[in-house]
Motif scaffolding. Sequence first.
Motif, PDB file in Angstrom:
ATOM      1  N   SER A 211       0.137 -13.312   2.401  1.00 12.73           N
ATOM      2  CA  SER A 211      -0.612 -12.189   2.699  1.00 12.73           C
ATOM      3  C   SER A 211      -0.652 -11.161   1.705  1.00 12.73           C
TER       4      SER A 211
ATOM      5  N   GLY B 104      -6.434  -2.825   4.441  1.00 16.56           N
ATOM      6  CA  GLY B 104      -7.335  -3.742   3.994  1.00 16.56           C
ATOM      7  C   GLY B 104      -8.846  -3.947   4.840  1.00 16.56           C
TER       8      GLY B 104
ATOM      9  N   THR C  56      -9.950  -9.888   4.939  1.00 20.00           N
ATOM     10  CA  THR C  56      -9.090 -10.567   4.256  1.00 20.00           C
ATOM     11  C   THR C  56      -9.638 -12.177   4.411  1.00 20.00           C
TER      12      THR C  56
ATOM     13  N   SER D 251      -8.301 -10.094  -0.607  1.00 25.54           N
ATOM     14  CA  SER D 251      -8.219  -8.880   0.407  1.00 25.54           C
ATOM     15  C   SER D 251      -9.177  -7.870  -0.453  1.00 25.54           C
TER      16      SER D 251
END
Length: 414
Positions: A160, A172, A175, A189
């Motif tokens: 992540s 973000g 993703t 991302s």
Amino acid sequence: MAITGSGSLAISFSVFVISAAFLPKVEGQNLATDNVSVIEGEMATISCRVKNNDDSVIQLLNPNRQTIYFKDVRPLKDSRFQLVNFSDNELRVSLSNVSLSDEGRYVCQLYTDPPQEAYADITVLVPPGSPIIESREDVVSEGNETELTCTAIGSKPAASIRWMKGEEELTGEMTQVEEMYDRMFTVTSRVRFSVTKEDDGVPVDCIIDHPAVKDLLAQRHLEVLYKPEVKIVVTYPEGLTREGDNLDLTCIAEGKPHPHQINWVRVEEEVPPHAVVTGSDLYIENLNKSYNGTYRCVASNAVGEAYDDYILYVYDAPTTIPTPTTNPVNTQDSRAGEGAPQKIDHAVIGGVVAVVMFAILCALIVLGRYFARHKGTYFTHEAKGADDAADADTAIINAEGGHNNTDEKKEYYI
């Protein structure tokens, strides 16, 4: 007697069947183990534990049901497996240099009737490679939007990604998780935000969160272009500007890129003909009231332009030695009224008149009290002979001057 390989297999199988047929029936024995998570390339340890064992045999099998250890003997030829501990209550085995192919379910087996099994799942964690951060543009002007992309390649499980701009956490915008070979993942991302001149030089961090690694990040410093910041500084004089004085102004301009042009102008009027402009400095000598007005310094670069103003007010030349002032009226971006010095003179005169009137009033009060006191004394001496008379007739005679007192009557005049 010679025995062939097939004969050996038959004999061994027969022995195993006979042994299994005579397995002891044991109650109260508990077999236990634990799941293991290990980072690729490191060591995993599997522990098969037995409670209340009565000499039952413990063995460890791999995910393909091949015997790794039978009691303290290793039939499997993989030397990465090593015996750590063997006793009646535990069989503990280590596996070094773990790879993805070692992942799976391992079996702890206890030879009882019925046989008992416990399962240890080995999960292999693969950390991502160094993250890659990219920007849509290397340089961005203030007020515009920039976009950055960060990619973490080849991890298990999927990583992540978090974003930080200085001390501020960013959200973000997108993703994307892509599964690769051998259950590996690549994560991408993207973040987008507007920049200001305060963002110039500020780091933007792409932070990777993954159970196999800590403190993994990629960093990029923002480069922001912004228009100049302009400030006019009075170099001379320090106080009021008066007729006959000289004026020296300096224009300080900072921007990115550095201002390539600095100009001096007089708002709505022409700059005095004998004013001298040298780079960022403006010099005017022998000031007079016709020079009053707003003087502006304008600086520009590739991003834009900005300016600062100075309001000039020229006062009369002093006729006497001026009293030093600590609060000059003629300051940047302020306009002084022409009657300011006269306001100060009227205040002084008013104060003097007030003091004089107060002194006169006090003198009148004192004189009034003095007159009142001496007037009463005159009438008292006029009737002084009547105070000692035996009767009214005598008092009248004494009051008119016919009394026998030898003291002469005294009168006071003012």
